[in-house]
Scaffold this motif. Structure first.
Motif, mmCIF file in Angstrom:
data_model
loop_
_atom_site.group_PDB
_atom_site.id
_atom_site.type_symbol
_atom_site.label_atom_id
_atom_site.label_comp_id
_atom_site.label_asym_id
_atom_site.label_seq_id
_atom_site.Cartn_x
_atom_site.Cartn_y
_atom_site.Cartn_z
ATOM 1 N N ARG A 1 -2.081 12.897 1.047
ATOM 2 C CA ARG A 1 -1.129 11.861 1.447
ATOM 3 C C ARG A 1 -1.311 10.608 0.593
ATOM 4 N NH1 ARG A 1 -2.409 11.656 7.852
ATOM 5 N NH2 ARG A 1 -1.942 13.839 8.332
ATOM 6 N N ASP A 2 -0.269 9.785 0.569
ATOM 7 C CA ASP A 2 -0.390 8.463 -0.048
ATOM 8 C C ASP A 2 -1.368 7.638 0.784
ATOM 9 O OD1 ASP A 2 1.475 9.004 -2.036
ATOM 10 O OD2 ASP A 2 3.159 8.330 -0.807
ATOM 11 N N ASP A 3 -2.061 6.722 0.121
ATOM 12 C CA ASP A 3 -3.039 5.888 0.824
ATOM 13 C C ASP A 3 -2.434 5.164 2.016
ATOM 14 O OD1 ASP A 3 -4.800 6.756 -1.066
ATOM 15 O OD2 ASP A 3 -5.311 4.772 -1.839
ATOM 16 N N ALA A 4 -1.186 4.751 1.911
ATOM 17 C CA ALA A 4 -0.526 4.033 2.998
ATOM 18 C C ALA A 4 -0.361 4.914 4.239
ATOM 19 C CB ALA A 4 0.841 3.523 2.543
ATOM 20 N N ASN A 5 -0.387 6.215 4.049
ATOM 21 C CA ASN A 5 -0.201 7.149 5.163
ATOM 22 C C ASN A 5 -1.516 7.707 5.707
ATOM 23 O OD1 ASN A 5 2.612 6.941 5.078
ATOM 24 N ND2 ASN A 5 2.725 8.456 3.443
ATOM 25 N N LYS B 1 -12.396 2.528 -5.084
ATOM 26 C CA LYS B 1 -11.397 1.946 -4.184
ATOM 27 C C LYS B 1 -10.036 1.745 -4.847
ATOM 28 C CE LYS B 1 -14.933 -0.512 -1.599
ATOM 29 N NZ LYS B 1 -15.443 -1.813 -1.170
ATOM 30 N N SER C 1 -4.650 6.432 7.798
ATOM 31 C CA SER C 1 -5.275 5.315 8.517
ATOM 32 C C SER C 1 -6.768 5.325 8.190
ATOM 33 C CB SER C 1 -5.052 5.430 10.021
ATOM 34 O OG SER C 1 -5.853 6.445 10.572
ATOM 35 N N PRO D 1 -6.148 5.998 -6.009
ATOM 36 C CA PRO D 1 -5.544 6.571 -4.806
ATOM 37 C C PRO D 1 -6.258 7.867 -4.394
ATOM 38 C CG PRO D 1 -3.849 5.979 -6.405
ATOM 39 C CD PRO D 1 -5.174 5.833 -7.088
#
Length: 160
Positions: free
Chosen positions: A125-129, A58, A131, A61
Motif C-alpha cells: 500500500r501507499d504510505d498514506a494508507n 524513513k 496507519s 516509501p
C-alpha cells in the motif's frame, strides 16, 4: 482419526531418503542452503519491519522498499520451502517424534498465512494508507512468527 505416521515411515524407506543419507555432504548441504534461505528471508524482513517501525529508511516509501526486497525475500522463502521437506525426508521418523518439529510446522503455517494474507498486502500500500499502528503491529507479528520458525527449527536438534 488416521495417523500420518505411515507417511513418515514411507519417507524413511524412499530412494530420496537413501540418496540424501548415503552422501556424506547430502544433509549438511541441504541444511546450509536452508539456512541461507532463512537468512535471506529474515534479513529482508527485518529491513522492511524496521521501516514499518519508523527506525530506518524513513524517506523511502514502504511499497517501494517492499518491491525492492521482494525478489530476495521470495528467493529465500522458495529456498527454504524446497530444502526443508528434503531435510524432513532425510530425518522423517526423528522429526515425527520431535515436539520442536511440530511447533516449527505450526509456526511456519501461521507465518505463511500471515505473510500472504496480510503482511504482503499491507506493505504494498501507499504510505498514506498504512496507519502507523497497523504497520507496527504487522511488523511485530511478522518478526515473532518468522523468528519463531527459525528458533523452533534450531531446537529440533536439541530438544524432543
Amino acid at each position: 482419526m488416521p495417523s500420518i505416521y505411515p507417511f513418515f515411515e514411507w519417507c524413511e524407506k524412499s530412494a530420496l531418503h537413501d540418496f540424501i543419507s548415503n552422501h556424506e555432504a547430502g544433509y549438511p548441504a541441504l541444511e546450509t542452503f536452508h539456512l541461507f534461505g532463512l537468512t535471506l528471508l529474515l534479513g529482508t524482513l527485518v529491513i522492511l519491519c524496521l521501516r514499518l517501525f519508523g527506525v530506518m529508511l524513513k524517506q523511502q516509501p514502504v511499497a517501494e522498499l517492499a518491491g525492492d526486497l521482494s525478489p530476495y525475500q521470495t528467493a529465500g522463502l522458495c529456498l527454504m520451502l524446497i530444502t526443508g521437506p528434503l531435510m524432513v525426508v532425510a530425518t522423517a521418523l526423528r522429526c515425527y517424534g520431535n515436539t520442536s518439529f511440530w511447533i516449527k510446522m505450526l509456526l511456519l503455517a501461521l507465518a505463511l498465512i500471515f505473510h500472504f494474507a496480510y503482511f504482503r498486502k499491507l506493505v504494498r500500500r501507499d504510505d498514506a494508507n498504512i496507519s502507523p499502528g497497523a504497520g507496527k503491529l504487522a511488523a511485530a507479528v511478522a518478526l515473532m512468527l518468522w523468528f519463531g520458525v527459525g528458533m523452533a527449527g534450531r531446537s529440533i536438534g536439541f530438544f524432543g
